[in-house]
Write a protein that holds these residues in place. Structure first.
Motif, short mmCIF file in Angstrom:
data_model
loop_
_atom_site.label_atom_id
_atom_site.label_comp_id
_atom_site.label_asym_id
_atom_site.label_seq_id
_atom_site.Cartn_x
_atom_site.Cartn_y
_atom_site.Cartn_z
N LYS A 9 0.84 -1.18 0.00
CA LYS A 9 0.00 0.00 0.00
C LYS A 9 0.88 1.24 0.00
N PRO A 10 0.58 2.21 -0.89
CA PRO A 10 1.43 3.40 -0.92
C PRO A 10 1.31 4.18 0.38
N PRO A 11 2.36 4.89 0.75
CA PRO A 11 2.30 5.67 2.00
C PRO A 11 1.30 6.80 1.90
N SER A 12 0.86 7.27 3.04
CA SER A 12 -0.09 8.36 3.08
C SER A 12 0.55 9.63 2.55
N PRO A 13 -0.26 10.48 1.87
CA PRO A 13 0.33 11.74 1.36
C PRO A 13 0.83 12.61 2.50
N ASN A 14 1.79 13.45 2.13
CA ASN A 14 2.41 14.28 3.16
C ASN A 14 1.47 15.35 3.71
N ASN A 15 0.38 15.63 3.00
CA ASN A 15 -0.51 16.69 3.48
C ASN A 15 -1.53 16.16 4.49
N ALA A 16 -1.44 14.88 4.86
CA ALA A 16 -2.35 14.35 5.86
C ALA A 16 -2.03 14.95 7.23
N TYR A 17 -3.08 15.18 7.98
CA TYR A 17 -2.87 15.76 9.30
C TYR A 17 -3.89 15.17 10.26
N VAL A 18 -3.62 15.26 11.50
CA VAL A 18 -4.49 14.72 12.53
C VAL A 18 -5.50 15.79 12.93
N VAL A 19 -6.78 15.39 12.95
CA VAL A 19 -7.82 16.33 13.33
C VAL A 19 -7.86 16.41 14.84
N ALA A 20 -7.78 17.62 15.32
CA ALA A 20 -7.79 17.81 16.77
C ALA A 20 -9.19 17.63 17.31
N HIS A 21 -9.29 17.00 18.42
CA HIS A 21 -10.58 16.80 19.06
C HIS A 21 -11.00 18.07 19.79
N VAL A 22 -12.24 18.49 19.54
CA VAL A 22 -12.75 19.71 20.18
C VAL A 22 -13.86 19.30 21.12
N GLU A 23 -13.75 19.74 22.32
CA GLU A 23 -14.78 19.44 23.31
C GLU A 23 -16.07 20.17 22.96
N PRO A 24 -17.22 19.48 22.96
CA PRO A 24 -18.48 20.16 22.63
C PRO A 24 -18.85 21.18 23.68
N THR A 25 -19.41 22.27 23.22
CA THR A 25 -19.87 23.33 24.11
C THR A 25 -21.39 23.35 24.12
N PRO A 26 -22.01 23.99 25.05
CA PRO A 26 -23.49 24.09 25.03
C PRO A 26 -24.03 24.70 23.75
N ALA A 27 -23.31 25.65 23.16
CA ALA A 27 -23.79 26.30 21.93
C ALA A 27 -23.81 25.32 20.76
N THR A 28 -22.77 24.45 20.66
CA THR A 28 -22.73 23.49 19.55
C THR A 28 -23.67 22.32 19.77
N GLN A 29 -23.94 21.98 21.01
CA GLN A 29 -24.79 20.83 21.29
C GLN A 29 -26.26 21.13 21.02
N VAL A 30 -26.69 22.37 21.11
CA VAL A 30 -28.10 22.69 20.83
C VAL A 30 -28.34 22.95 19.35
N TYR A 31 -27.28 23.06 18.56
CA TYR A 31 -27.36 23.22 17.11
C TYR A 31 -28.12 24.48 16.68
N LEU A 32 -28.31 25.43 17.58
CA LEU A 32 -29.06 26.62 17.21
C LEU A 32 -28.38 27.45 16.11
N PRO A 33 -27.07 27.68 16.18
CA PRO A 33 -26.46 28.46 15.08
C PRO A 33 -26.66 27.80 13.72
N GLU A 34 -26.50 26.46 13.64
CA GLU A 34 -26.66 25.79 12.35
C GLU A 34 -28.12 25.82 11.89
N ILE A 35 -29.05 25.73 12.82
CA ILE A 35 -30.47 25.81 12.44
C ILE A 35 -30.78 27.17 11.83
N PHE A 36 -30.26 28.24 12.44
CA PHE A 36 -30.52 29.58 11.90
C PHE A 36 -29.84 29.76 10.54
N LYS A 37 -28.66 29.16 10.37
CA LYS A 37 -28.00 29.25 9.07
C LYS A 37 -28.84 28.54 8.00
#
Length: 220
Positions: A9-37
Motif C-alpha cells: 500500500k502506498p504511504p499516506s500523502p504528506n498533506n495528511a494531518y491529525v484532526v484535533a478533538h474539540v470538546e463540545p460546548t453548550p452552543a454546539t450541542q443545541v445546534y441553534l447556530p446551524e439551524i438559523f443558518k
C-alpha cells in the motif's frame, strides 16, 4: 512452493494531518447556530424564487437552462421532456377503421419475461376479408404492475401493433385493479403526437397492394 506477492500500500500523502478533538460546548450541542443558518438559506431561496415568479422571470426548465443554484422545477406544472426512446405506458395501434392492428399471434406475450400480457384470440366474422388470414384479440390485458418496461413486446410484435411511445409513466393509484390495462384503454392511448395509428403502414389482406397470397391465388 512459490508464494504470491502483492504490491504494498502506498504511504499516506504528506498533506495528511491529525484532526484535533474539540470538546463540545453548550452552543454546539443545541445546534441553534446551524439551524438559523439553514433557515437563512431556505428563506433566501424562497424570496428569490417568489420574486422571479411574480416578475415572470423564472427560466423555462424545458427549453432553457436552470439558473445557477436552482435544481428543482414546479412539477406537475412544469415537466421535463422525456427522451425520444423513453418507454412509457403501452398502447395498441389502430387501423384506419379503428380496429386493433394486433393479429393475436401471441409473440408479445411469449417474449414478455414478466408474463404480464394476456391475449385471448378470436376469428373475424364471415365475410370479413381478414377471416382465415389473421385473428384479432378478443381480450388484450397488460398488468402494468408486473411490467418491467423492457420493451421486448414491442420488439417481438411483427405488426407494430403494440408500442410504448405514449410518453406517459405510470401514475399512482389506490387499487391494484386500476393497473390492469385492458384492450379498450390500450386502444384509447395515443402517441406523443396524439395519433392512434402507426408510422409503419401495413398492406392488409384484400387490398390491391397486399403483397402476400390472396384467396384468388388459391384457385390456381
Amino acid at each position: 512452493m512459490a508464494t504470491a506477492t502483492f504490491p504494498k500500500k502506498p504511504p499516506s500523502p504528506n498533506n495528511a494531518y491529525v484532526v484535533a478533538h474539540v470538546e463540545p460546548t453548550p452552543a454546539t450541542q443545541v445546534y441553534l447556530p446551524e439551524i438559523f443558518k439553514g433557515l437563512a438559506v431556505a428563506m433566501k431561496h424562497f424570496f428569490r424564487n417568489t420574486k422571479e415568479m411574480v416578475r415572470n422571470e423564472r427560466p423555462d426548465p424545458v427549453t432553457e437552462s436552470i439558473a445557477k443554484g436552482i435544481t428543482t422545477i414546479s412539477y406537475p406544472e412544469q415537466k421535463r421532456p422525456y427522451p425520444e426512446r423513453f418507454r412509457g405506458l403501452h398502447r395498441l395501434t389502430q387501423r384506419d377503421d379503428g380496429s386493433p392492428r394486433c393479429v393475436a399471434c401471441l409473440c408479445c406475450s411469449t417474449a414478455c419475461p414478466a408474463q404480464c400480457i394476456f391475449i385471448e384470440a378470436g376469428e373475424y366474422p364471415e365475410g370479413d376479408p381478414r377471416r382465415g388470414y389473421e385473428r384479432y384479440p378478443v381480450k388484450f390485458v397488460i398488468d402494468e404492475l408486473r411490467c418491467i418496461f423492457c420493451g421486448y413486446c414491442v420488439e417481438a410484435c411483427p405488426c407494430d401493433a403494440i408500442r410504448m411511445d405514449t410518453g406517459l409513466h405510470a401514475v399512482p393509484y389506490d387499487s391494484r385493479d386500476q393497473f390492469i390495462y385492458r384492450k379498450d384503454l390500450l386502444l384509447a392511448q395515443a402517441s406523443r403526437d396524439g395519433s392512434h395509428l402507426t408510422a409503419n403502414p401495413r398492406h392488409e389482406p384484400g387490398d390491391e397492394t397486399h403483397p402476400g397470397v390472396t384467396r384468388e391465388h388459391m384457385t390456381h
